[in-house]
Design an enzyme around this catalytic site. Structure first.
Site, short mmCIF file in Angstrom:
data_model
loop_
_atom_site.label_atom_id
_atom_site.label_comp_id
_atom_site.label_asym_id
_atom_site.label_seq_id
_atom_site.Cartn_x
_atom_site.Cartn_y
_atom_site.Cartn_z
N GLY A 176 85.14 121.15 -46.59
CA GLY A 176 85.12 120.79 -45.18
C GLY A 176 86.34 121.35 -44.47
O GLY A 176 87.24 121.96 -45.08
N THR A 211 81.01 116.43 -53.68
CA THR A 211 80.57 116.78 -55.03
C THR A 211 79.83 115.61 -55.68
O THR A 211 78.80 115.79 -56.32
CB THR A 211 81.78 117.21 -55.88
OG1 THR A 211 82.45 118.23 -55.16
CG2 THR A 211 81.36 117.72 -57.22
N SER A 235 88.10 117.53 -48.13
CA SER A 235 88.33 117.38 -49.56
C SER A 235 88.48 115.91 -49.92
O SER A 235 89.24 115.19 -49.27
CB SER A 235 89.58 118.16 -49.93
OG SER A 235 89.79 118.01 -51.30
N GLY A 236 87.75 115.48 -50.92
CA GLY A 236 87.86 114.09 -51.37
C GLY A 236 86.93 113.15 -50.63
O GLY A 236 86.97 111.94 -50.84
N GLU A 284 89.75 121.83 -42.96
CA GLU A 284 91.03 121.39 -43.56
C GLU A 284 92.19 121.61 -42.61
O GLU A 284 92.32 122.68 -42.02
CB GLU A 284 91.32 122.16 -44.85
CG GLU A 284 90.75 121.51 -46.08
CD GLU A 284 91.10 122.25 -47.35
OE1 GLU A 284 90.58 121.84 -48.39
OE2 GLU A 284 91.90 123.21 -47.31
N ASN A 311 92.40 114.83 -53.84
CA ASN A 311 91.28 114.47 -54.70
C ASN A 311 91.59 114.90 -56.13
O ASN A 311 91.97 116.05 -56.37
CB ASN A 311 90.02 115.21 -54.17
CG ASN A 311 88.78 114.90 -54.98
OD1 ASN A 311 88.84 114.20 -55.99
ND2 ASN A 311 87.67 115.45 -54.54
N SER A 340 89.06 117.90 -57.17
CA SER A 340 88.72 118.65 -55.96
C SER A 340 88.08 119.99 -56.33
O SER A 340 88.60 120.72 -57.18
CB SER A 340 90.00 118.85 -55.16
OG SER A 340 89.72 119.61 -54.03
N SER A 341 86.94 120.28 -55.69
CA SER A 341 86.30 121.57 -55.96
C SER A 341 87.10 122.63 -55.22
O SER A 341 87.33 122.51 -54.02
CB SER A 341 84.87 121.57 -55.42
OG SER A 341 84.29 120.31 -55.60
N1 LIG Z 1 79.58 107.54 -53.69
C1 LIG Z 1 80.75 107.31 -54.26
N2 LIG Z 1 80.96 106.15 -54.89
C2 LIG Z 1 82.12 105.91 -55.50
N3 LIG Z 1 83.17 106.77 -55.50
C3 LIG Z 1 83.03 107.96 -54.88
C4 LIG Z 1 81.80 108.29 -54.23
N4 LIG Z 1 81.94 109.51 -53.71
C5 LIG Z 1 83.18 109.91 -54.03
N5 LIG Z 1 83.84 109.00 -54.73
C6 LIG Z 1 85.22 109.06 -55.23
O1 LIG Z 1 85.89 110.04 -54.50
C7 LIG Z 1 86.36 111.06 -55.35
C8 LIG Z 1 86.24 112.40 -54.66
O2 LIG Z 1 84.89 112.73 -54.51
P1 LIG Z 1 84.41 114.23 -54.53
O3 LIG Z 1 82.97 114.21 -54.45
O4 LIG Z 1 85.01 114.96 -55.67
O5 LIG Z 1 85.00 114.77 -53.19
P2 LIG Z 1 84.81 116.20 -52.53
O6 LIG Z 1 83.86 116.96 -53.37
O7 LIG Z 1 84.29 115.92 -51.19
O8 LIG Z 1 86.13 116.77 -52.49
C9 LIG Z 1 85.51 110.98 -56.59
O9 LIG Z 1 86.21 111.43 -57.70
C10 LIG Z 1 85.23 109.49 -56.67
O10 LIG Z 1 86.29 108.83 -57.29
MG LIG Z 2 84.13 118.65 -54.33
#
Ligand SMILES: Nc1ncnc2c1ncn2[C@@H]1O[C@H](COP(=O)(O)OP(=O)(O)O)[C@@H](O)[C@H]1O
Ligand SMILES: [Mg+2]
Length: 1060
Positions: A420, A148, A143-144, A422, A193, A196-197
């Site tokens: 992922g 996404t 997560s984070g 956890e 996050n 977070s999804s």
């Molecule tokens: N490629 C990226 N560039 C800049 N910031 C990113 C990037 N990927 C993720 N982040 C930061 O990390 C945070 C969490 O990403 P996210 O995709 O929501 O994580 P996940 O889906 O894996 O839980 C986003 O809100 C953003 O602030």
């Molecule tokens: Mg996500």
């Protein structure tokens, strides 16, 4: 060369790990080139390598981490392991996702550019098009970690890079806008996050045969419903609740019975962080509201949907009180009223459903009242159920809007954004499911990677070297095996009659799995391990590491129980969404609904099937640190993720035999400049060309293998050396190509100019020719006219000859003007006039003559005039008579030939008074002997004197001068005839004078003796003395002489003048 042709693209190998390793390059031989070369090599040291496959120490986790860290510190967040993309969350905006960047990556092979999520998306897309098969991109990470975000980047890339039409733009908008809606309902702020999804998402993007995105479909997995009713400290409920409460318009809130204050709602305040700095709920509300209309939600849908959200909030505020018997009661609850209103159900029935359950006893139904705790449980279960089912409904609704109803053939790219692995301090049922999901995906991942590797080796006829890897089948079985697996045991416990609890579940596990190497509990553990395990926990040794799960809540969460009577209530709902959500088969039958774990298991099996039928691409997301800070790289955290994401495993499989492989044609195409035999063209089979090339490069036999269609290179360093050599010669090539192109361009330019010149020349020649023709026609006319005129020139003036005559006239006058005689005496050069101008010419000639005469006369001096007068007299006397006359005309006359000084003083004194007019030296011939004596002849006013120095020899008075004779010949003899009546008189005077005409003219003027001068022919008689005559005979001969002949005559011979 940014863009390669699509055919080139299609010919790429599936493992294009042969990237361009260093962006900067060099020119062979030049100093700058050397510098660039060094730059490229130091850059490699600084930024690490772009593909882990090329890592020399590929088994070393430390080397792996070093490379990641090096790159991360240079903001290079992407690195490949073959076609797998490792992404490290930078927690800051990087300028690498712009439209410009997208353009750069469009249609370009992996090895052309630095690693990027766009490169992976683009490669998947083009491979799909080329091979017309289905693909999926699996995005995993904790997560984070950025899953996404990565999936959004991919979607955005397709939105920009795929061909577009208005219709497709519609589909595209819906696909893009489904995201904020799903995020609003399925994402929330967690400790890890802010966005977070809380559900797994698999989205198919459908492409038609041309590569247009024509539709989409989403599958949702296991929404974390428990969040609706409970949030840990520092976490929030799903975003949509806050968005509605904070952003909703006043009217809307009023309609839903809500207040614009999150603190009012117990479901929103448990985490005590309704406000989050990084989230703007008000703005997000607008986005979501707008997105809902784009993706086909009508007003009714939206109203119902918001009704559900609001009803959940109201439900959360419903409170129970125990009555005297300890049963839950609920009086006058305004909140319940709102719930019943919003859901369109009877408030009484609802109240009953929340405080009691129906128990079927044979024919009767008995109401069994709840305790307060039980009622709260039922309330929360209802809230979760409503929300969870509505979420499913939402996904279906979005799917409807993105659905492509066209039956034509389509290929898809699936995007799997799934939670992922956890590990928390306390891990519960949700973590168990999530980690199970990751075990399944890991299994699939290893299977697919190994399978494709093995298949490739087989296809290429290269011996397969078995790869050691961790096979996690044993753990998957531990969880999912029928009858023995944890899920089976859990389900059994849930369904078993009697008092089943979480602890009895644990006991059953211990019974069934007591000797399983990956399962431990307090009871089963050895002494040492036991210390780390609580009694109510069990521990699984996952492939990624150990995770301890607390059994509390497993049963109820797995059951996800909702009593039938409350379900029945919901089925009566006037809210369409709720009615639809509860109108499922499950409630009809007597069979118990499938447990959550079973459902999840079968959905994962379904997912595995979906994925197995597609070609995989992987994105592995890593968190750089726990505190979401930019620029921080937490070694321990990253090492942990590298491990549990199985990255080393993957690398090991990829590197098992050969670090690098590439199709012959692609390899040859790239490196052919390095060998003279293959540059610029290799005409034979590509494989043979590669063989020649690598021989030339000095590859050792065990460093590479030749497959059927690909070359396999064992060590990265071999490829590096080749790549470095290529870097060196690339710029040299570039300038050569540039030169060729320039030459080609110049030639083209020259050819065009030449063509233009020829064209202009042709046109100009045409113009000239037409002009010449015109001139010729004109000339013909003029000449014809001229000839006609010429022929009729003698006739009277007619139209035919008038021009001719005018021309003749003009021509004659023009010529005449330039050729006028210059001298009066010139009588011959007057131009002969044409007949028409005879008269005119004559007039002109006379005029001109007069003009010349006039001019001449005007120019004459008095002296000249006197001279001319004299000459005139001479002419009268001699012209045509004496031979030497013509020569004399041009001889000017002088005043005198002897100056007074040269005359003897005595003589001068004697005759001066008479006035000396003219003197000239002469030769006097004696009368008898004709002896020649030099004398001076002096003419005065009255007489002529023959003087011999101081003596006047003879004086001839003009009055006495009878005549003067001269011959017709050219001699200078002058004979003065003097009367000789007187003896004293000496007789006629015979003289010879060089200036005969001058002397005689002077004489004729002084003495007025013009008529006395005779020109005689042959001979002349003269008086020697009174009565005695002599004869002078004139003749002409060779030599002039004067002598006395035998006959006594004076013979005068003169030379003949030319005139005669
Ligand atoms: N490629 C990226 N560039 C800049 N910031 C990113 C990037 N990927 C993720 N982040 C930061 O990390 C945070 C969490 O990403 P996210 O995709 O929501 O994580 P996940 O889906 O894996 O839980 C986003 O809100 C953003 O602030
Ligand atoms: Mg996500």
């Amino acid at each position: 060369m940014k863009r390669l042709s699509s055919s080139f693209f299609q010919s790429l190998c599936r493992y294009p790990s042969n990237q361009m390793l260093f962006p900067c390059a060099c020119l062979q031989g030049c100093a700058r080139g050397q510098l660039d070369m060094e730059g490229a090599l130091t850059a490699r040291d600084r930024v690490g390598i772009q593909d882990f496959v090329l890592l020399d120490a590929h088994t070393s986790e430390t080397a792996f981490l070093d490379n990641l860290k090096k790159r991360f510190s240079e903001n290079l967040i992407y690195t490949y392991i073959g076609t797998l993309l490792v992404s490290v969350n930078p927690y800051k905006e990087l300028d690498i996702y712009s439209k410009k960047q997208m353009d750069i990556y469009m249609g370009v092979n992996f090895f052309e550019l630095p690693p990027h999520i766009f490169a992976l998306a683009d490669n998947a897309y083009h491979t799909m098009l080329a091979e017309a098969n289905n693909h999926f991109i699996l995005i995993s990470g904790e997560s984070g970690a950025g899953k996404t975000e990565a999936s959004k980047k991919i979607l955005q890339y397709y939105a920009v890079s795929c061909p577009s039409t208005t219709l497709l733009d519609n589909v595209r908008d819906r696909m893009l806008l489904s995201n904020p809606v799903l995020e609003a309902f399925g994402n929330s702020k967690t400790l890890k996050n802010d966005n977070s999804s809380r559900f797994g998402k698999y989205m198919d993007i459908q492409f038609d045969i041309q590569g247009d995105a024509v539709g989409g479909h989403i599958l949702g997995y296991l929404l974390e419903k428990s969040r609706v009713v409970h949030q840990n400290h520092g976490e929030r409920n799903f975003h949509i609740f806050y968005q509605l409460v904070k952003g909703g318009e006043e009217d809307l809130l009023h309609q839903l019975g809500l207040e614009s204050n999150c603190q009012h709602y117990s479901y929103l305040v448990q985490g005590e962080c309704a406000n989050v700095a990084s989230i703007n709920d008000k703005n997000d509300w607008k986005t979501v509201r707008n997105a809902l209309s784009v993706i086909d939600f009508d007003e009714r849908d939206i109203q119902d949907l918001l009704g559900v959200i609001a009803s959940v909030l109201h439900l959360g505020n419903v409170q129970f009180e125990p009555d005297s018997k300890g049963y839950a009661t609920l009086n006058n609850s305004a909140e319940l009223l709102w719930v019943s209103t919003l859901l369109g159900v009877n408030v009484q029935v609802l109240q009953e459903g929340l405080t009691s359950r129906k128990i079927e006893a044979k024919t009767d139904e008995v109401l069994s009242p709840f305790t307060v705790d039980h009622a709260i449980y039922a309330r929360d279960a209802l809230a979760k159920a409503i929300y969870g089912r509505t979420f499913t409904w939402l996904v279906n609704k979005i799917n409807d809007s993105m659905e492509n109803k066209d039956s034509s053939r389509k290929t898809v790219i699936g995007l799997l954004d799934i939670y992922g692995f956890e590990v928390f301090y306390v891990n519960s049922f949700e973590q168990f499911c999530i980690n199970y999901c990751n075990e399944k995906l890991q299994q699939l991942f290893i299977q697919l990677t190994l399978k494709s590797e093995q298949e490739e080796y087989e296809a290429e006829n290269i011996g397969w070297e078995p790869v050691q890897f961790f096979n996690n089948k044993i753990i998957c079985d531990l969880v999912e095996e029928k009858h023995r697996g944890i899920i089976s045991v859990l389900d059994e416990e849930c369904l078993r009659p009697g008092e089943a609890t979480d602890l009895t579940f644990l006991e059953r596990l211990e019974e069934k799995l007591d000797s399983h190497p990956h399962f431990v509990t307090h009871k089963l553990a050895d002494k040492k391990t036991r210390k780390t395990l609580e009694r109510g926990n069990f521990r699984l040794l996952h492939y990624a590491g150990e995770v301890t799960y607390c059994v509390v809540g497993f049963l109820s969460k797995n059951n996800d129980l909702l009593y039938r009577n409350i379900k029945d209530v919901m089925r009566q709902s006037k809210n369409t969404i709720v009615r639809e959500c509860f109108a499922s088969k499950e409630s009809d039958g007597r069979r118990r609904p499938e447990t959550v774990a079973s459902q999840f298991k079968s959905s994962l099996l379904g997912l595995t099937d979906i994925l197995m039928s597609k070609e995989p691409w992987y994105v592995r997301c890593l968190k750089s640190n726990e505190s979401q800070q930019p620029g921080q790289f937490d070694d321990v955290l990253v090492r942990h993720q590298v491990k549990y994401l199985g990255l080393m495993e993957h690398l090991r499989v990829r590197r098992a035999g050969f670090a690098y492989r590439c199709r012959y044609d692609v390899f040859l195409q790239r490196y052919k400049p390095l060998c003279p035999a293959t540059w610029p063209y290799w005409r034979g089979v590509a494989a043979e060309g590669v063989e020649v090339l690598v021989q030339h490069l000095g590859y050792l036999p065990d460093e590479y293998k030749m497959g059927r269609t690909k070359i396999f290179i064992r060590h990265p360093r071999t490829l590096f050396a080749t790549e470095d050599a290529f870097e060196v010669c690339k710029h040299d090539l570039a300038s050569r190509i540039q030169a060729q192109y320039k030459a080609y361009w110049q030639k083209g330019q020259f050819r065009r100019q030449k063509e233009a010149a020829t064209k202009i020349e042709t046109c100009w020649r045409g113009v000239q020719a037409r002009k010449a023709k015109g001139r010729r026609q004109w000339a013909v006319k003029v000449i014809k006219k001229f000839i006609k005129g010429y022929m009729a020139r003698g006739e009277a003036k007619t139209t035919d000859n008038s021009e001719y005559l005018a021309f003749v006239r003009q021509n004659y006058l023009n010529r005449l003007k330039d050729n006028l005689p210059k001298m009066v005496l010139d009588k011959t050069s007057w131009l002969t006039p044409p007949p028409v101008l005879m008269e005119t010419s004559e007039i002109l000639r006379q005029l001109h003559m007069r003009l010349m005469v006039r001019k001449y006369i005007r120019g004459i001096t008095a002296q000249q005039k006197a001279q001319l007068q004299l000459k005139g007299i001479t002419s009268v006397i001699f012209k045509g008579k004496k031979d030497s006359y013509p020569q004399s005309v041009s001889q000017p006359y002088v005043d005198t030939r002897i100056s007074e000084q040269d005359i003897n003083m005595k003589v001068l004194q004697m005759i001066r008074h008479e006035g000396i007019k003219y003197s000239i030296p002469i030769v006097k011939y004696d009368r008898n002997g004709f002896k020649a004596r030099p004398r001076q002849l002096i003419l005065t006013q009255t007489a002529a004197y023959v003087v011999d120095d101081a003596k006047i020899k003879q004086r001839v008075l003009y009055t006495t001068l009878k005549g003067v004779s001269v011959s017709t010949l050219s001699d200078g003899i002058i004979i003065f005839h003097i009367p000789s009546e007187d003896d004293k008189q000496k007789g006629d005077l015979i003289m010879q004078c060089d200036h005969l005409f001058e002397a005689l003219t002077k004489l004729s003027v002084v003495a007025n003796k013009q008529s006395a001068i005779n020109v005689v022919q042959g001979s002349v008689k003269f008086q020697m003395k009174a009565g005695k005559e002599g004869i002078v005979e004139f003749s002409s001969g060779q030599e002039s002489m004067v002598y006395k002949d035998k006959n006594g005559h004076l013979m005068v011979v003169s030379t003949r003048t030319r005139a005669r």
